[in-house]
Design a protein around this motif. Sequence first.
Motif, short mmCIF file in Angstrom:
data_model
loop_
_atom_site.label_atom_id
_atom_site.label_comp_id
_atom_site.label_asym_id
_atom_site.label_seq_id
_atom_site.Cartn_x
_atom_site.Cartn_y
_atom_site.Cartn_z
N GLY A 203 3.48 6.75 -0.04
CA GLY A 203 3.05 5.96 1.10
C GLY A 203 4.13 5.01 1.57
O GLY A 203 5.16 4.81 0.91
N GLY A 204 3.91 4.43 2.73
CA GLY A 204 4.89 3.54 3.31
C GLY A 204 6.03 4.33 3.91
O GLY A 204 5.94 5.53 4.15
N MET A 205 7.11 3.60 4.16
CA MET A 205 8.31 4.24 4.69
C MET A 205 9.23 4.59 3.54
O MET A 205 9.14 4.02 2.45
N ASN A 206 10.12 5.54 3.76
CA ASN A 206 10.87 6.17 2.67
C ASN A 206 12.08 5.34 2.25
O ASN A 206 13.22 5.73 2.48
N ARG A 207 11.81 4.19 1.67
CA ARG A 207 12.88 3.34 1.17
C ARG A 207 12.27 2.28 0.27
O ARG A 207 11.05 2.12 0.21
N PRO A 212 4.80 -4.09 3.65
CA PRO A 212 3.56 -3.48 4.17
C PRO A 212 3.66 -3.00 5.61
O PRO A 212 3.11 -1.97 5.96
N MET A 213 4.33 -3.77 6.47
CA MET A 213 4.53 -3.40 7.89
C MET A 213 3.22 -2.96 8.55
O MET A 213 3.07 -1.81 8.99
N PRO A 214 2.24 -3.85 8.65
CA PRO A 214 0.92 -3.46 9.17
C PRO A 214 0.96 -2.82 10.56
O PRO A 214 0.14 -1.96 10.86
N LEU A 238 -3.00 7.28 2.59
CA LEU A 238 -2.13 7.25 1.40
C LEU A 238 -1.49 5.89 1.26
O LEU A 238 -1.50 5.29 0.17
N THR A 239 -0.94 5.38 2.33
CA THR A 239 -0.25 4.09 2.29
C THR A 239 -1.21 2.96 1.96
O THR A 239 -0.93 2.11 1.09
N LEU A 240 -2.35 2.92 2.64
CA LEU A 240 -3.30 1.84 2.41
C LEU A 240 -3.87 1.86 0.99
O LEU A 240 -4.07 0.82 0.37
N ARG A 241 -4.11 3.05 0.49
CA ARG A 241 -4.62 3.16 -0.89
C ARG A 241 -3.57 2.71 -1.90
O ARG A 241 -3.87 1.94 -2.82
N GLU A 242 -2.33 3.19 -1.75
CA GLU A 242 -1.28 2.83 -2.71
C GLU A 242 -0.99 1.34 -2.67
O GLU A 242 -0.74 0.72 -3.72
N MET A 243 -1.00 0.73 -1.50
CA MET A 243 -0.79 -0.72 -1.42
C MET A 243 -1.93 -1.46 -2.11
O MET A 243 -1.71 -2.43 -2.84
N ALA A 244 -3.17 -1.02 -1.87
CA ALA A 244 -4.34 -1.71 -2.43
C ALA A 244 -4.47 -1.49 -3.93
O ALA A 244 -5.05 -2.32 -4.62
N TRP A 245 -3.96 -0.38 -4.43
CA TRP A 245 -3.99 -0.12 -5.87
C TRP A 245 -2.80 -0.74 -6.60
O TRP A 245 -2.83 -0.93 -7.81
N GLY A 254 -7.29 -11.21 -4.96
CA GLY A 254 -7.20 -10.79 -3.57
C GLY A 254 -5.95 -11.31 -2.90
O GLY A 254 -5.30 -12.24 -3.37
N GLY A 255 -5.60 -10.69 -1.79
CA GLY A 255 -4.41 -11.08 -1.05
C GLY A 255 -3.19 -10.29 -1.48
O GLY A 255 -3.11 -9.79 -2.61
N PHE A 256 -2.23 -10.17 -0.55
CA PHE A 256 -1.05 -9.36 -0.75
C PHE A 256 0.20 -10.23 -0.88
O PHE A 256 0.33 -11.25 -0.22
N ALA A 257 1.13 -9.76 -1.71
CA ALA A 257 2.45 -10.36 -1.78
C ALA A 257 3.29 -9.86 -0.61
O ALA A 257 2.91 -8.93 0.10
N ARG A 258 4.47 -10.47 -0.43
CA ARG A 258 5.27 -10.21 0.76
C ARG A 258 5.84 -8.80 0.79
O ARG A 258 5.86 -8.15 1.82
N TYR A 259 6.33 -8.32 -0.35
CA TYR A 259 6.82 -6.94 -0.40
C TYR A 259 6.92 -6.47 -1.84
O TYR A 259 6.81 -7.25 -2.78
#
Length: 677
Positions: A203-207, A212-214, A238-245, A254-259
């Motif tokens: 998921g995400g971009m290939n790097r 997250p780049m919403p 795929l991206t949303l699941r992998e970020m949330a897991w 709850g809440g997300f870190a910057r990267y």
Amino acid sequence: MSTQQPASTNRLAQESSPYLLQHAHNPVDWYPWGEEALSRARAEQKPILVSIGYAACHWCHVMERESFEDARVAAIMNEHFVCIKVDREERPDVDQVYMEALQAMGVPGGWPLNVFLNPEAKPFYGGTYFSPGNWKQLLTSIGRAYQTEDRKELDASAEQFAQALQASELEKYRIPASAEGFSTDEFKLLLYNLADKFDRELGGMNRSPKFPMPSIWRFLLRTYQLSGSRRVLAQTNLTLREMAWGGLYDQVGGGFARYSTDAKWLVPHFEKMLYDNGQLVSLYAEAYQVTHDDLYREVVYDTISFLERELTSPEGGFYSSLDADSEGEEGKFYVFTWEELRDILDDEEPLAAEYYSCTAVGNWEHGRNILHRRTSNHDFAEAHQLAPDVVEALVKGWKLKLLAARNQRIRPGLDDKILTGWNALMLQGLLDAYRAFAEPEFLKLALWNAQFIENKLRNGAGLYRNYKNGRASISGFLEDYALVIQAYVSLYEATFQESWLHEAESLTEYVLTHFFDPAEEQFFYTDDTGEKLIARKKELFDNVIPASNSVMAHNLYRLSLHLENSRYSELAMGMLRRIQALVVQEPQHLTNWAALYATQLKPTAEIAIVGPEAATLRQQLSREYLPNAVLAGTASSSELPMLKGREARNGQTTIYVCFNRSCQKPVHTVAEALTQM
């Protein structure tokens, strides 16, 4: 950062920015950005050192600890330079100019950002983090060079960089305005160019690192709604699941870190930023509308709980961020050793450790574990022969116990300044969550925040940027105006309170008067009544926050429909056409522009609800994912263009669905209205 009694105090002690206050007791003779420092540099003909960072920045803390707290290093800085500290979040205009200068020097950007200027504030050299030895050597060599004949060479270099900075983005990229319209074939090429950058496994971009780049994934949700492409939806899910897991998401609170520092979303850079979490609430709420995936619902609810618990001021504003570090260590507040898990969870620890992918030796440094998941609740229940509701109850209990234990720890630092644009992003997130879930508390929190913006952050007809210690300061930037206008239009659509739409229109007119450049049909980042820097920039590229120009283009388009204002729609399309070719070529950097492109491939639905049950039907309709629609309504009558002359037919609340000011048959149920879209 030192915990000892301060041996010195500098001018930053008079500032309100938590980042500047972190440096208030350095032996460096720091100035805040302003005329006092710039005048001294001109009067003494000394070069300027501008050091830019933000309160939650880990490497900013490291450089402070290693260099700025060292009296020997400070002595070199004070001898040779006028030293200025800048909070990039308070002064994004200053950061923008000197970050671009750094990139023009061929140096990758980042923070801390350290740039050397001549007395006219024109840059000639810069970098990001420097180790203490390299920093002392650099300071000494530049300081001595500026006192010799080499100064002429440095000044000449500064003049060249200043001239380069004064060129606009459209000039630099030589982007021709598109003479063509918008087409599905060109849009397919845009999607192909974006898909080429996907990480199709994780998921995400290939790097890596991965942000997250919403705006990328919100654009893909719109693309799915437009095209029905299963591949587009699969990459988004795929991206949303992998970020949330992953460890990027705080599994406990709850809440997300910057990267994420790695490609697997496991190891975050632990700071939590308001602007990320506001946009991610919007993203997951919209994804829930499309998929009805309970994981997305859980993320939205838990992230808003985090916001209320840790980033909400008593007045209704939202604080800026939480630090990555506590007790001088990055991530210490958030991670657990196996022994700690066992002490907290007792005999439930083995099952919880498997659920959160924790081990006795740890999955991160120093034997610690970053809690993360590798499977869904359904599959975990099946693998352990448990009922799904049993797993959900267990997880809820683990979270409560772990959160209670974590709350006993020393907390990361809080950046408690309140920024207008970032608050507007969170306000938008709350409104998107309210639309998706019809949760009254989300709307209540949104209205409280909107009133805070109106009461504390208005500057006459305009906006302030910053609020701290009961005082607003710094003139608003285009980002602030664009994001507030966006949120106010959404607030009108969520409540049908017309004052919010009128405020959005008023702020739009202010922006047109004070920010617009008719030569390029784009908006400057700074107000024409504000401080003049060496270059007046325009923000075109979407980054972790969408470009302020792309947000304004969306605003103008939405308002053109609400207000039947053709001037707004012509300007929005003119803005998009000026950058259209680059949007197609480089969509990963321009996805909010691409989202506006997507709205032009099919007519936008103009939905009006009139009658006593308007609020009920609005709530039902808003549960649907309708990204290419504007919504207006009234319980009785209204003079707004979309509502004027419309009535509740036969005493029943009536829904009018129109396209290009041509209306379908009036209907009385949401189901009927949806068939017309």
